[in-house]
Every structure is written in C-alpha cells, then in structure tokens.
Design a protein around this motif. Structure first.
Motif, PDB file in Angstrom:
ATOM      1  N   LYS A 173       0.848  -1.189   0.000  1.00 25.49           N
ATOM      2  CA  LYS A 173       0.000   0.000   0.000  1.00 25.49           C
ATOM      3  C   LYS A 173       0.883   1.238   0.000  1.00 25.49           C
ATOM      4  N   ALA A 174       0.845   1.988  -1.068  1.00 31.62           N
ATOM      5  CA  ALA A 174       1.556   3.257  -1.122  1.00 31.62           C
ATOM      6  C   ALA A 174       0.814   4.278  -0.266  1.00 31.62           C
ATOM      7  N   PRO A 175       1.514   5.302   0.225  1.00 36.63           N
ATOM      8  CA  PRO A 175       0.864   6.279   1.112  1.00 36.63           C
ATOM      9  C   PRO A 175      -0.407   6.887   0.530  1.00 36.63           C
ATOM     10  N   ALA A 176      -0.467   7.082  -0.765  1.00 36.94           N
ATOM     11  CA  ALA A 176      -1.634   7.732  -1.367  1.00 36.94           C
ATOM     12  C   ALA A 176      -2.743   6.747  -1.738  1.00 36.94           C
ATOM     13  N   ASP A 177      -2.479   5.440  -1.620  1.00 34.36           N
ATOM     14  CA  ASP A 177      -3.490   4.459  -1.999  1.00 34.36           C
ATOM     15  C   ASP A 177      -4.593   4.384  -0.952  1.00 34.36           C
ATOM     16  N   PRO A 178      -5.853   4.252  -1.378  1.00 39.65           N
ATOM     17  CA  PRO A 178      -6.948   4.181  -0.399  1.00 39.65           C
ATOM     18  C   PRO A 178      -6.992   2.863   0.359  1.00 39.65           C
ATOM     19  N   ALA A 179      -6.452   1.782  -0.232  1.00 41.66           N
ATOM     20  CA  ALA A 179      -6.488   0.470   0.409  1.00 41.66           C
ATOM     21  C   ALA A 179      -5.335  -0.364  -0.134  1.00 41.66           C
ATOM     22  N   PRO A 180      -4.956  -1.409   0.599  1.00 37.76           N
ATOM     23  CA  PRO A 180      -3.865  -2.258   0.097  1.00 37.76           C
ATOM     24  C   PRO A 180      -4.307  -3.086  -1.094  1.00 37.76           C
ATOM     25  N   VAL A 181      -3.321  -3.491  -1.912  1.00 36.01           N
ATOM     26  CA  VAL A 181      -3.556  -4.398  -3.024  1.00 36.01           C
ATOM     27  C   VAL A 181      -2.637  -5.596  -2.837  1.00 36.01           C
ATOM     28  N   PHE A 182      -2.935  -6.678  -3.570  1.00 34.82           N
ATOM     29  CA  PHE A 182      -2.110  -7.886  -3.504  1.00 34.82           C
ATOM     30  C   PHE A 182      -1.513  -8.163  -4.869  1.00 34.82           C
ATOM     31  N   GLY A 183      -0.252  -8.557  -4.879  1.00 29.09           N
ATOM     32  CA  GLY A 183       0.395  -8.915  -6.131  1.00 29.09           C
ATOM     33  C   GLY A 183       1.886  -9.035  -5.963  1.00 29.09           C
ATOM     34  N   PRO A 184       2.607  -9.321  -7.062  1.00 27.83           N
ATOM     35  CA  PRO A 184       4.066  -9.434  -6.986  1.00 27.83           C
ATOM     36  C   PRO A 184       4.709  -8.126  -6.532  1.00 27.83           C
ATOM     37  N   SER A 185       5.763  -8.247  -5.743  1.00 28.62           N
ATOM     38  CA  SER A 185       6.497  -7.059  -5.296  1.00 28.62           C
ATOM     39  C   SER A 185       7.035  -6.297  -6.505  1.00 28.62           C
ATOM     40  N   VAL A 186       6.923  -4.981  -6.448  1.00 27.40           N
ATOM     41  CA  VAL A 186       7.470  -4.127  -7.515  1.00 27.40           C
ATOM     42  C   VAL A 186       8.695  -3.362  -7.027  1.00 27.40           C
ATOM     43  N   ARG A 187       9.116  -3.645  -5.783  1.00 24.44           N
ATOM     44  CA  ARG A 187      10.292  -2.976  -5.213  1.00 24.44           C
ATOM     45  C   ARG A 187      11.201  -4.033  -4.578  1.00 24.44           C
ATOM     46  N   LEU A 188      11.635  -4.977  -5.418  1.00 24.80           N
ATOM     47  CA  LEU A 188      12.476  -6.071  -4.940  1.00 24.80           C
ATOM     48  C   LEU A 188      13.925  -5.609  -4.831  1.00 24.80           C
ATOM     49  N   ASP A 189      14.527  -5.875  -3.683  1.00 21.07           N
ATOM     50  CA  ASP A 189      15.834  -5.316  -3.352  1.00 21.07           C
ATOM     51  C   ASP A 189      16.758  -6.419  -2.849  1.00 21.07           C
ATOM     52  N   ILE A 190      18.011  -6.046  -2.653  1.00 20.12           N
ATOM     53  CA  ILE A 190      19.014  -6.925  -2.054  1.00 20.12           C
ATOM     54  C   ILE A 190      19.618  -6.208  -0.852  1.00 20.12           C
ATOM     55  N   GLU A 191      20.274  -6.977  -0.011  1.00 19.49           N
ATOM     56  CA  GLU A 191      21.072  -6.403   1.072  1.00 19.49           C
ATOM     57  C   GLU A 191      22.374  -7.188   1.140  1.00 19.49           C
ATOM     58  N   ALA A 192      23.483  -6.495   0.934  1.00 18.92           N
ATOM     59  CA  ALA A 192      24.800  -7.119   0.991  1.00 18.92           C
ATOM     60  C   ALA A 192      25.197  -7.289   2.447  1.00 18.92           C
ATOM     61  N   GLU A 193      25.360  -8.540   2.877  1.00 21.92           N
ATOM     62  CA  GLU A 193      25.633  -8.817   4.284  1.00 21.92           C
ATOM     63  C   GLU A 193      26.715  -9.890   4.419  1.00 21.92           C
ATOM     64  N   VAL A 194      27.119 -10.095   5.662  1.00 25.68           N
ATOM     65  CA  VAL A 194      28.010 -11.193   6.033  1.00 25.68           C
ATOM     66  C   VAL A 194      27.274 -12.062   7.033  1.00 25.68           C
ATOM     67  N   GLY A 195      27.274 -13.376   6.808  1.00 27.86           N
ATOM     68  CA  GLY A 195      26.627 -14.303   7.721  1.00 27.86           C
ATOM     69  C   GLY A 195      27.642 -15.027   8.587  1.00 27.86           C
ATOM     70  N   PHE A 196      27.288 -15.263   9.842  1.00 28.60           N
ATOM     71  CA  PHE A 196      28.151 -15.966  10.792  1.00 28.60           C
ATOM     72  C   PHE A 196      27.495 -17.296  11.169  1.00 28.60           C
ATOM     73  N   VAL A 197      28.289 -18.366  11.123  1.00 28.43           N
ATOM     74  CA  VAL A 197      27.782 -19.722  11.294  1.00 28.43           C
ATOM     75  C   VAL A 197      28.193 -20.258  12.658  1.00 28.43           C
TER      76      VAL A 197
END
Length: 404
Positions: A173-197
């Motif tokens: 739901k974007a701030p200006a949208d009157p209600a939420p919608v359902f569907g594929p993400s249009v703002r798919l992102d990555i985060e570069a990280e380091v994992g510890f095992v």
C-alpha cells in the motif's frame, strides 16, 4: 593446472581453505569439500586415504558434525588439511581426490537451525532514517547506539548461491493508496551482508559472553538478504520484518573459517555511547573484520561496501542474541545486516543506491531502481591475509525469476 600448483597470491590458496559440500560429477552423493584454487578436495576421502582420525568429521554429507566438534577440532582439522595440500609427500595420495570446481555441484553446506538478521551499519541505518524519518531530530532510533537491533527470520528459506529467487507476492500500500492491493512485489531489493555460522551450541538460560565468540562461531560467509520493500513497508509496523524478508536468503556455498581471517581483524568504529557491561568490548581482541565486498547486477559492479565500518561486531551480536538466556544450536546463522559505507559508491542496497527509487542506477542494459525479472545479483569479497595475500570469500549469486 594441477590443484597443488595454485599460483602464488591466489585468494583461494592454502592460506584460505574454505569448507563446502559438493557432489562429484555424475553423482548425487554429497560430501564435505575444501576449496583450493579452482579445485575442490574431497576432504573425507583424503582423510580416509591418509588414515586421519578426522575422517569421522569430514566423510559426511554436511558440515554439521565438524561444526559441532568445537574449536580445538576446528584448529586440528585445519592444520591437517593444510599439510595434506602443501606437503609434497602427500601429493601422490591426495591429488587424485581433487575435482575441478566447474564440474561439481555445490550444496547448502550445513543444516540451518535458527536465522537472525541484524541492523549493524550506522551508515545504512542513518540513510534509512533520512529517507523515512526526514523530520526526526536524529536519523537513528533512540536505541540504536545501545544495542544491536535484529529480527528472527525464516531458516527454511535460506538457499545456497546459484538458487533462483522467485519474486515474492504480498500486500502493499503506497501512502496515497486508499487500500492495500495484492500482487508481486514491484520494489524487490538486495542487502549485501556477512553471515556468521554457529558451531558449538550453548545451554538454555546461560548467555554467551563477548569472549565466547570464537568458541561458538565456526566461520563466516557472504549473505544476500533479499527484501520486498513494498511488502515490508506496509507490514512492518509494529512488529518489524515478516513476509518482506522471509521468502529467500542466499548464502555462499563456501564457509570461511575464522582462523583464515586472523590478519583481517580490525577495531570497530569508535563508540559514541557508553555500553552496558555485556556489550562493552573494551579490552577484548579486535572484533571487526576488514572485508571488501563487491555488489554486481548483471555483471556490472554497482557498489563496494566495506565491512570494517560496521558499528556492532559479530561478537556483540552473539552476546546480545543470547543475553536473555536464548540458547544457540549447531547451524544457527546470523546476518550482519546491510553493509554500507559513508559514500554513495559504498551503499549495500538498491534502496540506498537509488535513494528509495528517486535516482535510478545507469546500467549497461538500462536503468534500475529496484530489481527486474531476469536480473542476476552477485556478491563477492576478499580480506587481507598473511604476507599481503588476499583471502577470497565464496561468492553468492541469485537470479530473479517471475512470480508464479
């Protein structure tokens, strides 16, 4: 080139020896492998061939037994492996047990128990604060300098490098949208990280102190915390990340043991707030790591985040994660949080690189604000090693495929 004859200066030389799990060509059987240059040593077969007592830890379909064996065993096995791949007397026995890296199938190297992700880069946290709380007196939340903020993720969706990532669907739901919608993400992102095992578990009710980090944590790997920013923005109040993060987390097929990174240890940034005793690392050995990360989209490098800038260390994260008495299990994985440096070229997410979509990236194949179907993201990294040689970290890559 024969595996023993690794060129001088190769980042995956005998000074490194990261662990993974692979299947040889034409086989579905899995076994522990150790990387040397562009080859993989069947570590279990080598242990058997040389009559090593460590065969029970290495002739396995995962790293789980080695992880649980503890620090003394980790050091002993590493010394043995180093001798197996460097001492000429072992060459005739060991050399036939190598496989070209390009011909094997790599697998998730350990069974992921619990997964926790942190938010430990001050540069990243300040960037996010400026974007989403521009009117706040401080871009950091009031607790940020007092504790490592984190959330519990979904261990069942941690996948090995090379696994396709299906574009997630959810509510947005974007701030200006009157209600939420359902569907594929249009703002798919990555985060570069380091994992510890985590290798050695801990007892329920007994926190792990800062000094216990190297007794419990076996090694580290690169990690990509894929993020659906539009799903995340609508769902995260008041309990934080959920479906926007839980669909996939990619990790490298290679786990670099902490013992290979002694030359890369550095002091973390100067603390600006007094820390509570359980987080106060004054007098402890340097808790930061000088890892140089590179982020590429479709083969084009877009960022080079420096891990040495992380405010909270992996030891502090482990101490905080257990201070309430929560126990560790063999195979626990925890992520550093997005790694971002002070300059635009050092930001570890597209959210920051495009400033929430305002400033698209110019790539050879077109502009990007967030990821499109078919995009391939690759994280790679190296660290300073002995005598000026680099220690390579196994890359982590993933291709975005359309939502079903």
């Amino acid at each position: 080139m024969p595996p023993f004859d690794v060129p001088e200066g190769d980042p995956f030389g005998p000074h490194n020896l990261p662990y993974g799990v692979f299947s040889p060509p034409g086989s579905s059987e899995r076994t522990v492998g150790v990387r040397l240059g562009d080859h993989v040593l069947d570590a279990g077969a080598a242990a058997h061939a040389l009559g090593s007592p460590y065969a029970s830890l290495l002739a396995r379909p995962s790293l789980d037994a080695l992880l649980a064996a503890g620090r003394t065993a980790w050091s002993d096995v590493r010394r043995a492996l180093t001798a197996w791949v460097t001492v000429p007397a072992h060459r005739e026995t060991v050399e036939p047990l190598f496989h070209p890296l390009s011909e094997v199938t790599l697998h998730l190297p350990f069974a992921v128990a619990d997964y926790v992700d942190f938010y430990a880069s001050e540069n990243h946290a300040r960037n996010v604060g400026r974007m989403f709380r521009p009117d706040a007196p401080d871009s950091l939340t009031p607790n940020w300098k007092h504790l490592p903020i984190g959330y519990h993720g979904r261990s069942g969706t941690v996948v090995v490098s090379g696994t396709d990532v299906v574009r997630p669907s959810g509510q947005r739901k974007a701030p200006a949208d009157p209600a939420p919608v359902f569907g594929p993400s249009v703002r798919l992102d990555i985060e570069a990280e380091v994992g510890f095992v985590v290798g050695v578990p801990s007892e329920l009710g007994r926190p792990v102190p800062l000094g216990g980090f190297r007794d419990h944590v076996f090694g580290l790997c690169l990690l990509n915390d894929w993020s659906a920013r539009d799903v995340q923005a609508w769902e995260y109040v008041p309990l934080g990340p959920f479906l926007g993060k839980s669909f996939a987390t990619s990790v490298s097929a290679w786990i670099t043991p902490l013992d290979a990174l002694d030359e890369a240890r550095v002091a973390p940034p100067e603390r600006t707030h007094e820390l509570l005793p359980y987080l106060d690392d004054t007098g402890e050995e340097p808790g930061g790591y000088d890892l140089r990360i590179s982020v590429a989209v479709n083969g084009h490098v877009v960022s080079e985040p420096p891990f040495s800038t992380m405010y909270w260390t992996a030891a502090q994260q482990l101490a905080h994660m257990t201070v309430n008495g929560a126990s560790l299990r063999t195979g626990d994985l925890y992520g550093s949080g997005t790694v971002s440096g002070p300059t635009e070229r050092e930001r570890g997410s597209l959210l920051e690189l495009t400033w929430n979509g305002r400033d698209p990236l110019e790539l050879p194949d077109g502009k990007r604000t967030f990821l499109e179907d078919g995009d391939v993201v690759t994280l790679s990294a190296w660290a300073p090693g002995p005598d000026g040689v680099r220690v390579g970290l196994g890359e982590v890559t993933g291709r975005v495929v359309p939502a079903p």
